[in-house]
Design a protein around this motif. Structure first.
Motif, short mmCIF file in Angstrom:
data_model
loop_
_atom_site.label_atom_id
_atom_site.label_comp_id
_atom_site.label_asym_id
_atom_site.label_seq_id
_atom_site.Cartn_x
_atom_site.Cartn_y
_atom_site.Cartn_z
N LEU A 1 -12.13 15.31 10.60
CA LEU A 1 -11.21 16.02 9.72
C LEU A 1 -9.92 15.21 9.54
CD1 LEU A 1 -11.00 18.60 8.08
CD2 LEU A 1 -10.00 19.68 10.06
N LYS A 2 -9.45 14.60 10.64
CA LYS A 2 -8.24 13.78 10.53
C LYS A 2 -8.48 12.58 9.62
CE LYS A 2 -6.31 14.95 15.02
NZ LYS A 2 -5.95 14.44 16.35
N ASN A 3 -9.66 11.97 9.75
CA ASN A 3 -9.98 10.82 8.91
C ASN A 3 -10.09 11.23 7.43
OD1 ASN A 3 -10.03 9.14 11.11
ND2 ASN A 3 -12.24 9.28 11.38
N LEU A 4 -10.69 12.37 7.17
CA LEU A 4 -10.80 12.86 5.80
C LEU A 4 -9.42 13.13 5.21
CD1 LEU A 4 -12.46 13.86 3.39
CD2 LEU A 4 -12.55 16.09 4.51
N LEU A 5 -8.56 13.72 6.00
CA LEU A 5 -7.20 13.99 5.55
C LEU A 5 -6.46 12.69 5.24
CD1 LEU A 5 -5.23 16.30 5.07
CD2 LEU A 5 -4.57 16.14 7.46
N ALA A 6 -6.59 11.71 6.12
CA ALA A 6 -5.94 10.42 5.90
C ALA A 6 -6.52 9.73 4.65
CB ALA A 6 -6.12 9.53 7.12
N LEU A 7 -7.83 9.81 4.48
CA LEU A 7 -8.46 9.21 3.31
C LEU A 7 -7.98 9.87 2.02
CD1 LEU A 7 -10.66 7.25 2.20
CD2 LEU A 7 -12.25 9.16 2.38
N LEU A 8 -7.89 11.19 2.01
CA LEU A 8 -7.39 11.89 0.83
C LEU A 8 -5.95 11.52 0.50
CD1 LEU A 8 -8.84 15.50 1.07
CD2 LEU A 8 -9.22 13.83 -0.72
N ILE A 9 -5.15 11.33 1.51
CA ILE A 9 -3.75 10.95 1.27
C ILE A 9 -3.68 9.55 0.68
CG2 ILE A 9 -1.57 10.39 2.42
CD1 ILE A 9 -2.16 12.79 4.30
N VAL A 10 -4.43 8.62 1.25
CA VAL A 10 -4.41 7.23 0.75
C VAL A 10 -4.98 7.16 -0.66
CG1 VAL A 10 -5.39 4.93 1.10
CG2 VAL A 10 -4.46 6.20 3.04
N VAL A 11 -6.12 7.79 -0.89
CA VAL A 11 -6.74 7.77 -2.22
C VAL A 11 -5.84 8.46 -3.24
CG1 VAL A 11 -8.70 8.61 -3.57
CG2 VAL A 11 -9.09 7.53 -1.37
N GLY A 12 -5.24 9.56 -2.85
CA GLY A 12 -4.33 10.26 -3.75
C GLY A 12 -3.15 9.40 -4.16
N MET A 13 -2.61 8.65 -3.22
CA MET A 13 -1.49 7.77 -3.54
C MET A 13 -1.93 6.66 -4.50
SD MET A 13 1.16 8.91 -2.21
CE MET A 13 1.55 10.18 -1.06
N MET A 14 -3.13 6.14 -4.32
CA MET A 14 -3.64 5.10 -5.23
C MET A 14 -3.88 5.69 -6.62
SD MET A 14 -6.08 2.70 -2.80
CE MET A 14 -7.50 3.65 -3.11
N ILE A 15 -4.33 6.92 -6.68
CA ILE A 15 -4.59 7.56 -7.97
C ILE A 15 -3.28 7.82 -8.71
CG2 ILE A 15 -5.43 9.69 -9.03
CD1 ILE A 15 -7.63 9.67 -6.86
N ILE A 16 -2.23 8.16 -7.97
CA ILE A 16 -0.94 8.40 -8.60
C ILE A 16 -0.46 7.15 -9.33
CG2 ILE A 16 1.51 8.77 -8.07
CD1 ILE A 16 0.56 10.77 -5.94
N VAL A 17 -0.76 5.98 -8.78
CA VAL A 17 -0.33 4.73 -9.39
C VAL A 17 -0.98 4.52 -10.75
CG1 VAL A 17 -0.39 2.22 -9.12
CG2 VAL A 17 0.19 3.67 -7.17
N ASP A 18 -2.28 4.83 -10.88
CA ASP A 18 -3.00 4.59 -12.14
C ASP A 18 -3.95 5.75 -12.41
OD1 ASP A 18 -3.96 3.46 -14.43
OD2 ASP A 18 -5.10 1.88 -13.44
N PHE A 19 -3.40 6.89 -12.83
CA PHE A 19 -4.22 8.08 -13.05
C PHE A 19 -5.20 7.91 -14.20
CE2 PHE A 19 -5.14 12.19 -14.98
CZ PHE A 19 -5.72 12.82 -13.89
N ASP A 20 -4.78 7.26 -15.28
CA ASP A 20 -5.64 7.11 -16.46
C ASP A 20 -6.93 6.38 -16.12
OD1 ASP A 20 -3.83 8.46 -18.02
OD2 ASP A 20 -2.85 6.62 -18.72
N ASP A 21 -6.81 5.29 -15.36
CA ASP A 21 -8.00 4.53 -14.96
C ASP A 21 -8.90 5.36 -14.06
OD1 ASP A 21 -9.55 2.16 -14.99
OD2 ASP A 21 -8.79 1.66 -12.99
N PHE A 22 -8.30 6.10 -13.12
CA PHE A 22 -9.08 6.97 -12.24
C PHE A 22 -9.81 8.05 -13.05
CE2 PHE A 22 -9.07 11.22 -10.34
CZ PHE A 22 -10.02 11.03 -9.37
N PHE A 23 -9.10 8.64 -14.00
CA PHE A 23 -9.67 9.72 -14.82
C PHE A 23 -10.94 9.24 -15.54
CE2 PHE A 23 -9.86 12.29 -18.71
CZ PHE A 23 -9.75 13.56 -18.19
N ILE A 24 -10.86 8.07 -16.14
CA ILE A 24 -12.01 7.53 -16.88
C ILE A 24 -13.15 7.17 -15.93
CG2 ILE A 24 -12.77 5.56 -18.28
CD1 ILE A 24 -9.94 5.68 -19.57
#
Length: 84
Positions: A1-24
């Motif tokens: 659960l801790k690893n999933l939480l950390a992964l979601l935080i890291v991936v979320g931060m990367m998505i914030i940088v380039d949401f349009d590319d992630f969306f597509i």
């Protein structure tokens, strides 16, 4: 659960940088038949919701998920500390 939480935080931060590319890329993976692609001329509904709307929805989902997983982790830790 801790690893999933950390992964979601890291991936979320990367998505914030380039949401349009992630969306597509997300829609290419989720919908292989290309039914998610709308034409603004034939489907005026696409003009109703701007890109920022979907970014905001993702942000709300992301924050809710992080908070829910944090709450679950806190409850598990609290329960386990009572057993010791």
């Amino acid at each position: 659960l801790k690893n999933l939480l950390a992964l979601l935080i890291v991936v979320g931060m990367m998505i914030i940088v380039d949401f349009d590319d992630f969306f597509i890329k997300f829609h290419y993976l989720a919908f292989s038949n290309m039914n998610w692609v709308f034409s603004p001329t034939s489907n005026p509904i696409i003009n109703l919701f701007p890109d920022d709307f979907f970014a905001m929805l993702f942000g709300i989902w992301w924050l809710f998920t992080i908070l829910l997983l944090s709450l679950i982790q806190w409850r598990i830790n609290r329960y386990l500390s009572r057993l010791i």
